[in-house]
Scaffold this motif. Structure first.
Motif, PDB file in Angstrom:
ATOM      1  N   LEU A 202      24.768  -0.676  -6.631  1.00 18.15           N
ATOM      2  CA  LEU A 202      24.453   0.802  -6.199  1.00 18.15           C
ATOM      3  C   LEU A 202      25.860   1.590  -6.233  1.00 18.15           C
ATOM      4  O   LEU A 202      25.837   2.797  -6.689  1.00 18.15           O
ATOM      5  N   TYR A 203      26.768   0.849  -5.615  1.00 16.83           N
ATOM      6  CA  TYR A 203      28.289   1.569  -5.613  1.00 16.83           C
ATOM      7  C   TYR A 203      28.553   1.856  -7.104  1.00 16.83           C
ATOM      8  O   TYR A 203      29.144   3.105  -7.518  1.00 16.83           O
ATOM      9  N   VAL A 204      28.737   0.919  -7.933  1.00  9.83           N
ATOM     10  CA  VAL A 204      29.194   1.105  -9.193  1.00  9.83           C
ATOM     11  C   VAL A 204      28.176   2.067  -9.904  1.00  9.83           C
ATOM     12  O   VAL A 204      28.780   3.370 -10.721  1.00  9.83           O
ATOM     13  N   LEU A 205      26.817   2.377  -9.844  1.00  8.96           N
ATOM     14  CA  LEU A 205      25.949   3.071 -10.425  1.00  8.96           C
ATOM     15  C   LEU A 205      26.436   4.505  -9.630  1.00  8.96           C
ATOM     16  O   LEU A 205      26.265   5.609 -10.665  1.00  8.96           O
ATOM     17  N   GLY A 206      26.930   4.735  -8.490  1.00 10.20           N
ATOM     18  CA  GLY A 206      27.035   6.231  -7.839  1.00 10.20           C
ATOM     19  C   GLY A 206      28.564   6.609  -8.661  1.00 10.20           C
ATOM     20  O   GLY A 206      28.514   8.059  -8.933  1.00 10.20           O
ATOM     21  N   VAL A 207      29.486   5.828  -8.825  1.00  9.13           N
ATOM     22  CA  VAL A 207      30.537   5.998  -9.415  1.00  9.13           C
ATOM     23  C   VAL A 207      30.560   6.660 -11.050  1.00  9.13           C
ATOM     24  O   VAL A 207      31.031   7.599 -11.322  1.00  9.13           O
ATOM     25  N   VAL A 208      29.678   5.666 -11.436  1.00  9.95           N
ATOM     26  CA  VAL A 208      29.344   6.206 -13.054  1.00  9.95           C
ATOM     27  C   VAL A 208      28.606   7.476 -12.828  1.00  9.95           C
ATOM     28  O   VAL A 208      28.799   8.347 -13.645  1.00  9.95           O
ATOM     29  N   ALA A 209      27.385   7.652 -12.337  1.00 14.76           N
ATOM     30  CA  ALA A 209      26.931   9.129 -12.081  1.00 14.76           C
ATOM     31  C   ALA A 209      27.651   9.988 -11.723  1.00 14.76           C
ATOM     32  O   ALA A 209      27.638  11.068 -12.274  1.00 14.76           O
ATOM     33  N   ALA A 210      28.692   9.952 -10.899  1.00 17.40           N
ATOM     34  CA  ALA A 210      29.536  11.011 -10.443  1.00 17.40           C
ATOM     35  C   ALA A 210      30.538  11.248 -11.615  1.00 17.40           C
ATOM     36  O   ALA A 210      30.893  12.411 -11.864  1.00 17.40           O
ATOM     37  N   LEU A 211      30.800  10.216 -12.263  1.00 15.20           N
ATOM     38  CA  LEU A 211      31.902  10.533 -13.550  1.00 15.20           C
ATOM     39  C   LEU A 211      31.117  11.408 -14.797  1.00 15.20           C
ATOM     40  O   LEU A 211      31.743  12.257 -15.141  1.00 15.20           O
ATOM     41  N   VAL A 212      29.934  10.904 -14.957  1.00  9.46           N
ATOM     42  CA  VAL A 212      29.256  11.684 -15.971  1.00  9.46           C
ATOM     43  C   VAL A 212      28.939  13.167 -15.497  1.00  9.46           C
ATOM     44  O   VAL A 212      29.042  14.032 -16.349  1.00  9.46           O
ATOM     45  N   ARG A 213      28.672  13.326 -14.205  1.00  5.79           N
ATOM     46  CA  ARG A 213      28.334  14.635 -13.902  1.00  5.79           C
ATOM     47  C   ARG A 213      29.378  15.426 -13.205  1.00  5.79           C
ATOM     48  O   ARG A 213      29.377  16.482 -12.867  1.00  5.79           O
ATOM     49  N   ARG A 214      30.631  14.807 -13.508  1.00  4.86           N
ATOM     50  CA  ARG A 214      31.759  15.496 -13.089  1.00  4.86           C
ATOM     51  C   ARG A 214      31.802  15.862 -11.741  1.00  4.86           C
ATOM     52  O   ARG A 214      32.582  16.924 -11.330  1.00  4.86           O
ATOM     53  N   VAL A 215      31.392  15.162 -10.803  1.00  2.00           N
ATOM     54  CA  VAL A 215      31.612  15.161  -9.273  1.00  2.00           C
ATOM     55  C   VAL A 215      32.590  14.575  -8.673  1.00  2.00           C
ATOM     56  O   VAL A 215      32.898  13.338  -8.956  1.00  2.00           O
ATOM     57  N   ARG A 216      33.554  15.373  -8.091  1.00  2.00           N
ATOM     58  CA  ARG A 216      34.753  14.670  -7.421  1.00  2.00           C
ATOM     59  C   ARG A 216      34.603  13.848  -6.699  1.00  2.00           C
ATOM     60  O   ARG A 216      33.736  14.076  -5.467  1.00  2.00           O
ATOM     61  N   LEU A 217      35.184  12.530  -6.489  1.00  3.34           N
ATOM     62  CA  LEU A 217      34.863  11.375  -5.633  1.00  3.34           C
ATOM     63  C   LEU A 217      36.136  11.316  -4.810  1.00  3.34           C
ATOM     64  O   LEU A 217      37.137  11.481  -5.426  1.00  3.34           O
ATOM     65  N   PRO A 218      36.385  10.686  -3.753  1.00  2.00           N
ATOM     66  CA  PRO A 218      37.637  10.312  -3.022  1.00  2.00           C
ATOM     67  C   PRO A 218      38.303   9.397  -3.923  1.00  2.00           C
ATOM     68  O   PRO A 218      37.622   8.599  -4.515  1.00  2.00           O
ATOM     69  N   PHE A 219      39.682   9.470  -3.572  1.00  4.50           N
ATOM     70  CA  PHE A 219      40.266   8.106  -4.750  1.00  4.50           C
ATOM     71  C   PHE A 219      40.198   7.050  -4.131  1.00  4.50           C
ATOM     72  O   PHE A 219      39.871   6.067  -5.321  1.00  4.50           O
ATOM     73  N   TRP A 220      39.748   6.664  -3.125  1.00  2.73           N
ATOM     74  CA  TRP A 220      39.482   5.321  -2.761  1.00  2.73           C
ATOM     75  C   TRP A 220      38.189   4.716  -3.189  1.00  2.73           C
ATOM     76  O   TRP A 220      38.175   3.632  -3.636  1.00  2.73           O
ATOM     77  N   MET A 221      37.184   5.496  -3.596  1.00  2.03           N
ATOM     78  CA  MET A 221      36.099   4.969  -4.041  1.00  2.03           C
ATOM     79  C   MET A 221      36.296   4.784  -5.629  1.00  2.03           C
ATOM     80  O   MET A 221      35.740   3.731  -6.260  1.00  2.03           O
ATOM     81  N   LEU A 222      37.254   5.227  -6.346  1.00  2.00           N
ATOM     82  CA  LEU A 222      37.464   5.513  -7.649  1.00  2.00           C
ATOM     83  C   LEU A 222      38.139   4.014  -7.704  1.00  2.00           C
ATOM     84  O   LEU A 222      37.885   3.343  -8.754  1.00  2.00           O
ATOM     85  N   ALA A 223      38.936   3.864  -6.725  1.00  2.00           N
ATOM     86  CA  ALA A 223      40.158   2.950  -6.908  1.00  2.00           C
ATOM     87  C   ALA A 223      39.492   1.489  -6.590  1.00  2.00           C
ATOM     88  O   ALA A 223      39.725   0.202  -7.412  1.00  2.00           O
ATOM     89  N   ALA A 224      38.444   1.384  -5.864  1.00  2.00           N
ATOM     90  CA  ALA A 224      37.845   0.215  -5.441  1.00  2.00           C
ATOM     91  C   ALA A 224      36.455  -0.085  -6.474  1.00  2.00           C
ATOM     92  O   ALA A 224      36.157  -1.270  -6.088  1.00  2.00           O
ATOM     93  N   SER A 225      36.043   0.749  -7.315  1.00  2.00           N
ATOM     94  CA  SER A 225      35.063   0.395  -7.871  1.00  2.00           C
ATOM     95  C   SER A 225      35.514  -0.628  -8.917  1.00  2.00           C
ATOM     96  O   SER A 225      34.206  -1.498  -9.257  1.00  2.00           O
ATOM     97  N   PRO A 226      36.493  -0.833  -9.568  1.00  2.00           N
ATOM     98  CA  PRO A 226      36.676  -2.290 -10.419  1.00  2.00           C
ATOM     99  C   PRO A 226      36.501  -3.525  -9.585  1.00  2.00           C
ATOM    100  O   PRO A 226      36.038  -4.603 -10.182  1.00  2.00           O
TER     101      PRO A 226
END
Length: 454
Positions: A202-226
């Protein structure tokens, strides 16, 4: 009071006042009960060691056939009722998922009656024990929808879920690479349990959706997704691998809203699958020097399934279950009733379980169980789409897309392993997803709800 508790229960009785105080807090604040339930179930593992030690006893029954999570859930629901009695604040139903959950309730009652009446050898305790896990799908949404009541609550819930997923990713990698995790095919893995894998997906899907929709996420969410991606890979759960690829493709298509981007996404995934297949074809099944990941991926092929004893059992099981359904098409066998062996099995397993979810719901509850399962999952998908299309908050919309992909992933996973209504932790998590979607639907503007329901 402390002296009496010590006399009755010994040294452990010293905890009685603290437990009573906690119970009063949970009754007064249902939100605390919900947070404690989801955090404890998400963090405390029973058989997957990670950064924290496993606590299997947390899920053991302690009173009246109930475990600690059950008591927390019931206390939270009691708090909702007390709030209604005290303030007149009417409890909310998880619309538009109320009807599917009512059907599931009726199916559960039918399955319990069938199991008790037609099979006296099945104990009432066994029927109750197995019914509790299905009740999570009904009761957890009720608690969530009465606690999460506005946009801020929806965002807080989603952020806490992301934080939990980030932690599970780190803990899973620690277990797999440190050699302390559970073992699959002589390889230490991150997680065997379905809940951590679902939360990370679910976390990965949320990050992917945010990147596609160009919704800004906190840095820690992007950094922890890998970390979550790597932990998913190192789980060696083939069903979650397939579900993750499928869900990511669908989420990219849904989030992009452009056919060109969708075509590119599908083509990219097709290339990845083709490369993976070319790498696995021709690998020796008995090779000890090959990559464990490649060897595990090879078993996804038809030839790999035929050579795997566990996969052959699934095929044998399906033949037997279908034969049982042909004998009892209108009632099923009932809750907790083992199916009858008509054809030889490659292995011996619990015959109260079947790996295909739709067959298990039909077998346990009759045709109404199959209807309830499809209505619940289909209703969740439609609700997620409605929230994504009509909610005013970008973060909530992204979370709705992730929930849509997560429910799709569960449907894919449950073609080969049934968890909803059987595995208590995933049942609680799925109930939380249903409750969050219902709460997000209730947070839509009135006009948005009408448009989304069309």
């Amino acid at each position: 009071m402390l002296a009496e508790a010590l006399r009755v229960a010994g040294p452990i009785g010293a905890l009685a006042p603290a437990v009573m105080a906690l119970g009063l807090v949970l009754l007064r604040f249902p939100a605390v009960a919900l947070g404690l339930l989801l955090l404890s179930v998400g963090v405390i593992e029973s058989n997957d060691p990670g950064i924290l030690p496993t606590v299997e006893s947390f899920y053991n029954t302690i009173s009246g056939g109930l475990a600690i999570p059950d008591l927390i859930l019931l206390t939270g629901l009691g708090g909702v009722l007390l709030r209604f009695a005290r303030t007149g604040d009417r409890p909310r139903l998880p619309a538009p998922l109320t009807t599917p959950l009512v059907i599931l309730t009726l199916a559960l009652l039918a399955g319990a009656v069938t199991g008790a009446a037609a099979h006296p050898s099945v104990s009432g305790k066994e029927i109750f024990h197995r019914s509790v896990y299905v009740l999570y799908l009904i009761l957890v949404p009720l608690l969530v929808v009465n606690v999460v009541r506005d946009t801020r609550g929806l965002r807080t819930f989603a952020a806490c879920a992301a934080g939990l997923a980030a932690y599970k990713g780190l803990s899973g990698i620690y277990a797999a690479l440190g050699g302390s995790g559970s073992v699959v095919d002589n390889q230490s893995v991150s997680y065997l349990g379905p809940l951590p894998n679902l939360v990370m997906l679910l976390y990965v899907l949320g990050v992917v959706a945010a990147l596609v929709r160009r919704v800004r996420l906190p840095f820690w969410m992007l950094a922890a997704s890998p970390l979550a991606v790597l932990a998913l890979v190192l789980s060696f759960r083939r069903s979650f691998w397939i579900a993750a690829i499928f869900a990511i493709v669908i989420v990219i298509i849904v989030a992009s809203q452009r056919r060109g981007r969708a075509a590119i996404a599908v083509a990219a995934v097709g290339i990845v699958l083709a490369l993976t297949a070319s790498l696995t074809i021709g690998q020796s099944e008995s090779s000890a020097s090959g990559s464990p990941l490649l060897e595990r991926a090879q078993s996804l092929s038809p030839s790999g399934a035929e050579s795997n004893r566990g996969d052959r059992y699934r095929i044998d099981e399906r033949h037997n279950v279908i034969a049982n359904l042909e004998e009892h098409p209108l009632t099923g066998l009932g809750v907790g009733v083992p199916w009858v062996v008509h054809y030889p099995l490659a292995e011996a397993h619990d015959r109260r379980y079947t790996h295909v979810a739709v067959l298990w719901y039909w077998l346990s509850f009759g045709p109404i169980g199959l209807i309830a399962y499809m209505a619940m999952m289909g209703g969740a998908l439609l609700t997620a789409i409605g929230v994504w299309r009509r909610h005013l908050d970008a973060g909530v919309r992204i979370a709705a897309i992730a929930c849509f992909g997560g429910v799709l992933a569960i449907l894919v996973v449950e073609l080969t392993a049934t968890f909803a209504g059987i595995n208590p932790r995933l049942s609680i998590a799925l109930g939380a997803i249903l409750g969050w979607l219902a709460a997000a639907w209730g947070d839509l503007p009135e006009r948005g709800r009408k448009l989304a329901s069309r």
